[in-house]
Motif scaffolding. Structure first.
Motif, mmCIF file in Angstrom:
data_model
loop_
_atom_site.group_PDB
_atom_site.id
_atom_site.type_symbol
_atom_site.label_atom_id
_atom_site.label_comp_id
_atom_site.label_asym_id
_atom_site.label_seq_id
_atom_site.Cartn_x
_atom_site.Cartn_y
_atom_site.Cartn_z
ATOM 1 N N ILE A 2 54.176 46.703 38.070
ATOM 2 C CA ILE A 2 52.777 47.123 37.985
ATOM 3 C C ILE A 2 51.851 46.014 38.462
ATOM 4 N N ALA A 3 52.147 44.775 38.077
ATOM 5 C CA ALA A 3 51.303 43.662 38.488
ATOM 6 C C ALA A 3 51.297 43.486 40.003
ATOM 7 N N ALA A 4 52.409 43.816 40.639
ATOM 8 C CA ALA A 4 52.512 43.655 42.092
ATOM 9 C C ALA A 4 51.762 44.742 42.849
ATOM 10 N N ASP A 5 51.342 45.798 42.161
ATOM 11 C CA ASP A 5 50.712 46.918 42.862
ATOM 12 C C ASP A 5 49.629 47.551 42.001
ATOM 13 N N LEU A 6 48.638 46.737 41.621
ATOM 14 C CA LEU A 6 47.531 47.239 40.810
ATOM 15 C C LEU A 6 46.425 47.872 41.632
ATOM 16 N N ALA A 7 46.461 47.685 42.948
ATOM 17 C CA ALA A 7 45.377 48.184 43.786
ATOM 18 C C ALA A 7 45.120 49.681 43.607
ATOM 19 N N PRO A 8 46.168 50.530 43.515
ATOM 20 C CA PRO A 8 45.878 51.960 43.324
ATOM 21 C C PRO A 8 45.072 52.263 42.062
ATOM 22 N N PHE A 9 45.313 51.519 40.984
ATOM 23 C CA PHE A 9 44.545 51.756 39.754
ATOM 24 C C PHE A 9 43.095 51.338 39.952
ATOM 25 N N THR A 10 42.875 50.185 40.564
ATOM 26 C CA THR A 10 41.510 49.729 40.792
ATOM 27 C C THR A 10 40.767 50.676 41.723
ATOM 28 N N GLU A 11 41.450 51.176 42.755
ATOM 29 C CA GLU A 11 40.817 52.130 43.668
ATOM 30 C C GLU A 11 40.470 53.433 42.953
ATOM 31 N N LEU A 12 41.338 53.857 42.032
ATOM 32 C CA LEU A 12 41.116 55.110 41.304
ATOM 33 C C LEU A 12 39.963 54.998 40.321
ATOM 34 N N THR A 13 39.853 53.863 39.649
ATOM 35 C CA THR A 13 38.942 53.734 38.506
ATOM 36 C C THR A 13 37.796 52.750 38.695
ATOM 37 N N GLY A 14 37.942 51.804 39.609
ATOM 38 C CA GLY A 14 36.962 50.724 39.709
ATOM 39 C C GLY A 14 37.133 49.670 38.627
ATOM 40 N N ILE A 15 38.238 49.736 37.862
ATOM 41 C CA ILE A 15 38.506 48.801 36.772
ATOM 42 C C ILE A 15 39.497 47.739 37.242
ATOM 43 N N ARG A 16 39.205 46.491 36.940
ATOM 44 C CA ARG A 16 40.134 45.398 37.220
ATOM 45 C C ARG A 16 40.940 45.101 35.949
#
Length: 491
Positions: free
Chosen positions: A74-88
């Protein structure tokens, strides 16, 4: 992202924390203070939007986790979550004992430095369940995205063991990983020597549902004496460490022993007061006697190994077989491609028992209302079927699914056979048998487990070096368990 690892010197400097030492001074009055103390801390901003995933864009969350394969993926591929939510999301990874100390201090502070928590069932969930959010309130919130598959999609035993404590109606964590101990063996060597072993031993040594622990030990001796490809037939995680408790428990349960009465319920939902310890029983002593005999024919280095040590020895070709967590399959397949087989663990006089070590992720109850909703979005995303499938495929690690629906996907079913793009799925047949209620091994989920764990692996270690007989080790452990449980806990 922030990745942090506790160095050995830092681990040594930290004194072990118990629920009493953390909560007695800070929250001796109970949960009110545990969840209080927020002071003037400001909640995160909730935005007006038609997209429920974007309500908390601009928020930053902190996730504290053990340094596990799923978190690495998950740490290696967090970009999809940030793109979905705007949350870091900042991810801090630690060795488990260090994580427990940081979580305990954070909960006692009344603040929420870590909004998202890797809630180990035995060292976080059981002692600190009052410091975690009941996730049903978020799952039922119509302003938040629907939970794909709901709670019902999680493997039921795992939802109970990793997500609940005592109360069947509350869910404190979503099943996040599911390491389970299974039989890992050199299939190439069993193929090469199978007929000869069967003639010499008088039984088919090929791992199967009919295999017994006594046969496992006899097969290990045969490899010691007859095979040049490996130094020893078996290896074990028998260091004076949590790993020794894990390794021994498989045998304890297989022989009909247990830690407490009603062990299935104590392991699955948990108890605050589990009653008297049953490690002094005839079955437990018989299990300890067998375990001592098994270790006598195992690689002598076993007493210096935890799960990583025995896993490395297996991959290096030092041993022919071992019990170990199924998620080591990915590294096995890199080191020994096509040469490894996986099966549920052998059976004893009572059953086959396969130690489950899964964990859930939860939300600190110190979070403020909008902050916990933002954290819930991360829980939804990180445990969603698509994310679990991505973890399976990840080159950075990745665990195996905790959702029934993922195992039914065509790509995942195909990956259960070589060549496999998801090597952990090569264990699917073994772990799905291991997770059956009759076969799963669940250690006690009690608030005082951390101290009890230390008591048993300390006495087992004394037994393995000859300082105590199996009966003495079991009786002393039972006595120590009873003293620990009788002392009780704050909170």
């Amino acid at each position: 992202m922030t990745h942090s690892t506790v160095t050995p010197s830092n681990q040594t400097a930290m004194r072990p924390l118990t629920r009493r030492s953390v909560l007695a001074g800070s929250v001796g009055a109970g949960a009110a203070l545990l969840l209080g103390g927020c002071g003037s801390r400001r909640d995160v901003t909730r935005r007006t939007t038609d997209d429920p995933w974007r309500q908390f864009a601009g928020t930053t969350l902190n996730f504290i986790s053990e340094n596990t394969a799923p978190t690495a993926a998950i740490a290696a591929d967090l970009a999809p979550f940030t793109e979905l939510t705007g949350i870091r999301v900042n991810i801090v990874t630690l060795e488990l004992s260090a994580l427990v100390q940081k979580v305990a201090l954070d909960l006692a502070s009344g603040q929420a430095q870590y909004q998202i928590v890797y809630a180990d069932p035995y060292q976080v969930l059981a002692p600190y369940s009052k410091g975690l959010v009941d996730l049903r309130e978020l799952a039922d919130d119509p302003s938040l995205p629907r939970q794909e598959g709901g709670f019902r999609d999680f493997i039921p035993t795992q939802l109970d063991a990793a997500g609940r404590f005592v109360d069947q109606d509350k869910v404190f964590a979503l099943p996040y990983d599911c390491p389970t101990m299974i039989w890992q063996y050199r299939a190439d060597l069993f193929d090469k020597y199978g007929e000869r072993m069967a003639d010499d031993l008088g039984f088919d040594p090929t791992p199967s549902n009919d295999s017994t622990w006594a046969q496992y030990a006899a097969t290990a001796r045969w490899f010691n004496d007859n095979a040049d490809e490996v130094l020893f037939g078996t290896g074990h995680q028998a260091k004076q460490h949590d790993s020794l408790m894990c390794d021994f428990s498989n045998v304890l349960w297989a022989y009909g022993g247990d830690y407490f009465d009603d062990g299935d319920a104590v392991g699955r939902l948990g108890r605050v007061d589990p009653g008297p310890c049953r490690l002094g029983s005839e079955e437990a002593v018989a299990a300890a006697e067998f375990y001592a005999d098994l270790l006598a024919v195992a690689d002598p280095a076993s007493r210096t190994w935890d799960w990583d040590g025995v896993g490395a020895a297996f991959r290096a070709g030092r041993i022919a077989m071992c019990p170990n967590w199924h998620e080591f399959a990915a590294s096995n397949e890199q080191a020994l491609p096509g040469k490894v087989g996986y099966a549920r663990l052998p059976k004893g006089p009572a059953r086959s028992a396969n130690h489950y070590g899964g964990t859930g992720i939860g939300i600190s109850a110190n979070t403020l209302p909008n902050e916990r909703k933002a954290a819930w979005l991360f829980l939804l995303w990180s445990t969603a079927p698509d994310s679990q499938l991505a973890n399976l495929k990840s080159k950075a690690g990745g665990g195996t699914p905790t959702r029934t629906s993922v195992y039914e996907l065509p790509d995942v079913v195909r990956a259960e056979r070589r060549p496999s793009a998801m090597p952990n799925m090569l264990t699917a047949g073994a772990v799905q048998q291991a997770w059956r209620p009759a076969n799963i091994g669940l250690r006690p989920k009690i608030p005082m487990w951390n101290e009890c764990d230390t008591a048993i692996y300390t006495q087992l270690s004394r037994m393995l070096v000859g300082d105590a007989t199996p009966a003495e080790a079991m009786r002393e452990t039972a006595s120590r368990f009873d003293r620990i449980v009788a002392r009780g806990w704050v909170g």
